[in-house]
Write a protein that holds these residues in place. Structure first.
Motif, PDB file in Angstrom:
ATOM      1  N   LEU A 172       0.885  -1.170   0.000  1.00 26.14           N
ATOM      2  CA  LEU A 172       0.000   0.000   0.000  1.00 26.14           C
ATOM      3  C   LEU A 172       0.918   1.214   0.000  1.00 26.14           C
ATOM      4  N   PHE A 173       0.973   1.876  -1.142  1.00 28.75           N
ATOM      5  CA  PHE A 173       2.003   2.883  -1.386  1.00 28.75           C
ATOM      6  C   PHE A 173       1.369   4.256  -1.527  1.00 28.75           C
ATOM      7  N   GLY A 176       4.033   8.860   0.791  1.00 26.84           N
ATOM      8  CA  GLY A 176       4.503   9.690   1.907  1.00 26.84           C
ATOM      9  C   GLY A 176       5.879   9.201   2.345  1.00 26.84           C
ATOM     10  N   LEU A 177       6.306   9.595   3.509  1.00 28.13           N
ATOM     11  CA  LEU A 177       7.647   9.225   3.958  1.00 28.13           C
ATOM     12  C   LEU A 177       7.800   7.713   4.178  1.00 28.13           C
ATOM     13  N   LEU A 196       0.421  -0.435  -4.875  1.00 29.71           N
ATOM     14  CA  LEU A 196      -0.986  -0.063  -5.032  1.00 29.71           C
ATOM     15  C   LEU A 196      -1.189   1.313  -4.409  1.00 29.71           C
ATOM     16  N   ASN A 197      -1.586   2.258  -5.253  1.00 27.24           N
ATOM     17  CA  ASN A 197      -1.824   3.609  -4.761  1.00 27.24           C
ATOM     18  C   ASN A 197      -3.284   3.975  -4.965  1.00 27.24           C
ATOM     19  N   VAL A 198      -3.910   4.438  -3.877  1.00 32.56           N
ATOM     20  CA  VAL A 198      -5.271   4.952  -4.006  1.00 32.56           C
ATOM     21  C   VAL A 198      -5.126   6.442  -4.290  1.00 32.56           C
ATOM     22  N   LYS A 252      -9.041   2.797   5.400  1.00 38.47           N
ATOM     23  CA  LYS A 252      -7.938   1.835   5.541  1.00 38.47           C
ATOM     24  C   LYS A 252      -8.420   0.427   5.214  1.00 38.47           C
TER      25      LYS A 252
HETATM   26  N1  LIG Z   1      -3.423   6.847  -0.793  1.00 34.99           N
HETATM   27  C1  LIG Z   1      -2.886   5.698  -0.358  1.00 34.99           C
HETATM   28  N2  LIG Z   1      -2.685   4.679  -1.227  1.00 34.99           N
HETATM   29  C2  LIG Z   1      -2.145   3.512  -0.829  1.00 34.99           C
HETATM   30  N3  LIG Z   1      -1.779   3.266   0.452  1.00 34.99           N
HETATM   31  C3  LIG Z   1      -1.937   4.227   1.359  1.00 34.99           C
HETATM   32  C4  LIG Z   1      -2.508   5.495   1.018  1.00 34.99           C
HETATM   33  N4  LIG Z   1      -2.565   6.247   2.126  1.00 34.99           N
HETATM   34  C5  LIG Z   1      -2.059   5.501   3.125  1.00 34.99           C
HETATM   35  N5  LIG Z   1      -1.670   4.279   2.679  1.00 34.99           N
HETATM   36  C6  LIG Z   1      -1.056   3.174   3.471  1.00 34.99           C
HETATM   37  O1  LIG Z   1      -1.365   3.330   4.829  1.00 34.99           O
HETATM   38  C7  LIG Z   1      -0.162   3.578   5.579  1.00 34.99           C
HETATM   39  C8  LIG Z   1      -0.407   4.597   6.647  1.00 34.99           C
HETATM   40  O2  LIG Z   1      -0.828   5.781   6.066  1.00 34.99           O
HETATM   41  P1  LIG Z   1      -1.095   7.101   6.897  1.00 34.99           P
HETATM   42  O3  LIG Z   1      -1.471   8.159   5.960  1.00 34.99           O
HETATM   43  O4  LIG Z   1      -1.968   6.753   8.046  1.00 34.99           O
HETATM   44  O5  LIG Z   1       0.316   7.331   7.567  1.00 34.99           O
HETATM   45  P2  LIG Z   1       1.635   8.024   7.039  1.00 34.99           P
HETATM   46  O6  LIG Z   1       2.533   8.006   8.198  1.00 34.99           O
HETATM   47  O7  LIG Z   1       1.337   9.357   6.414  1.00 34.99           O
HETATM   48  O8  LIG Z   1       2.160   6.977   5.930  1.00 34.99           O
HETATM   49  P3  LIG Z   1       3.018   7.350   4.629  1.00 34.99           P
HETATM   50  O9  LIG Z   1       4.169   8.167   5.107  1.00 34.99           O
HETATM   51  O10 LIG Z   1       3.456   6.041   4.003  1.00 34.99           O
HETATM   52  O11 LIG Z   1       2.084   8.125   3.737  1.00 34.99           O
HETATM   53  C9  LIG Z   1       0.830   4.058   4.542  1.00 34.99           C
HETATM   54  O12 LIG Z   1       2.157   3.844   4.952  1.00 34.99           O
HETATM   55  C10 LIG Z   1       0.455   3.217   3.357  1.00 34.99           C
HETATM   56  O13 LIG Z   1       0.975   1.912   3.483  1.00 34.99           O
END
Ligand SMILES: Nc1ncnc2c1ncn2[C@@H]1O[C@H](COP(=O)(O)OP(=O)(O)OP(=O)(O)O)[C@@H](O)[C@H]1O
Length: 369
Positions: A172-173, A176-177, A196-198, A252
């Motif tokens: 789940l990509f 972000g960081l 996989l990106n939403v 989620k």
């Molecule tokens: N738009 C998206 N598409 C796919 N996966 C997502 C998306 N948003 C979040 N995720 C998944 O959920 C996890 C947690 O996301 P969240 O936004 O709660 O935290 P985050 O600390 O900002 O994570 P990240 O730095 O990876 O964005 C992400 O690391 C990723 O694996």
């Protein structure tokens, strides 16, 4: 054309000979996507390759402990070896404090120390003396049976397993960081990621995600990285009917279900996320339990025990930090979430949402980087 000696990660050495052969073959395949390999063989656990190209690229190939560019010589006596070493290294040690480091494998009538002493004695007149603690120049000699490999510089590899040897995982990509770091960590364990990106943030998010995947592909041992962009707008409309405190958890759960479907479609046996325990409200233990409830694949969270500084430091090292910092937070994700979602309540809320996951994935935009 040069001879490169690769020492595979220590973990490969303890595998059965059958598994080790498979891993080594894949490692060589991954290496040959980075440099041209015309011949190779394995000798006493070292991979010896005849190659052309920029060897520094091997620092990005998982499965390598260390590597070096060497001169190969055949020898029968220790004196013969020492003379060859002097010819090669006299200039290197000229006017410098030096040390000789020897590794030896095979049956010999002499020890590594004997070789180091003999070579050291002959090099001494060219140098400013021996300094084993803080040498200014290092003479390396690896002896394998009746061959010796002479070199002056050893390069670190990233260790781990060759990408493509331990299975596929749907990541789940978000871009972000965290998720790029989680992807890198799974590649380090030999997994091939399917991303996989939403798409909640339109073209800006999509382009950043693609740029991040380009950076990650430097570490993929030549494996193509596939990314699925799923329509986030469609998903947001489903969420508008959900209680606003349960929206993040429900989103989620939708993402996990999409990943589960994609896993089934692509033969990936796990899901990977960038979650770290209690980093944000949706990542409390209770919420992680509720988020993945009913999912059929194991969910891997390589960052679960890391703090932000540790994650930032890996992100800088692998080269995704700058791009990740440009990624905005998207409003649904950043909206307030309860820290202790009740499973029954979340499942109840979900009843009215009818998502056709197959259709969402069938209409996803798929790119290969
Ligand atoms: N738009 C998206 N598409 C796919 N996966 C997502 C998306 N948003 C979040 N995720 C998944 O959920 C996890 C947690 O996301 P969240 O936004 O709660 O935290 P985050 O600390 O900002 O994570 P990240 O730095 O990876 O964005 C992400 O690391 C990723 O694996």
């Amino acid at each position: 054309m040069g001879i490169i000696i690769v020492r595979p990660s220590g973990e490969l050495a303890i595998k059965s000979s059958y598994v080790r052969r498979i891993f080594i073959r894949k490692l060589v395949k991954n290496i040959s996507t980075q440099i041209t390999v015309s011949k190779w063989r394995v000798d006493q656990g070292y991979i010896i390759l005849e190659t052309e190209g920029d060897v520094s690229r091997l620092s990005y190939v998982f499965g390598i402990s260390y590597f070096y560019v060497a001169e190969e010589i055949n020898f029968s006596t220790i004196q013969e070896l020492a003379h060859a070493a002097v010819e090669k290294f006299a200039e290197l040690v000229r006017g410098k404090k030096f040390a000789v480091r020897v590794r030896r494998t095979g049956e010999h009538e002499f020890t590594s120390m004997d070789i180091a002493r003999e070579v050291g004695k002959l090099l001494l007149p060219f140098s400013a003396g021996v300094d084993l603690e803080n040498p200014e120049a290092i003479v390396h000699i690896d002896v394998i049976q009746n061959r010796a490999y002479l070199y002056s510089e050893e390069h670190q590899g990233p260790n781990g397993f060759p990408v493509g040897t331990t299975g596929k995982t749907v990541v789940l990509f978000s871009g972000g960081l965290d998720s790029p770091v989680a992807t890198w960590m799974m590649m380090k364990r030999g997994a091939k990621p399917i991303l996989l990106n939403v798409k909640l943030g339109g073209e800006l998010q999509k382009n950043l995600v693609i740029d991040e995947i380009k950076v990650l592909s430097k570490w993929s041992g030549g494996e193509k990285l596939k990314v699925y962009f799923v329509d986030g707008l469609k998903i947001s409309t489903y969420l508008s009917n959900v209680n606003k405190f349960l929206r993040v958890i429900t989103l989620k759960r939708i993402m996990y279900k999409l990943a589960d479907f994609l896993g089934r479609k692509t033969g990936a046996y796990s899901i990977t996320t960038g979650e770290s325990l209690s980093q944000v409200s949706s990542q409390t233990m209770k919420n992680l339990f509720v988020s993945e409830y009913g999912i059929n694949r194991p969910v891997f969270r390589p960052l679960i025990g890391m703090d932000k500084e540790e994650i930032v430091s890996i992100s800088r090292k692998i080269g995704t930090y700058e791009l990740s910092s440009k990624m905005p937070e998207y409003c649904i994700i950043s909206s307030k979430s309860t820290v202790r979602a009740r499973l029954s309540e979340v499942l109840d809320n979900e009843k009215d949402i009818n998502i056709d996951y197959k259709d969402l994935l069938d209409h996803a935009e798929v790119l290969e980087v």
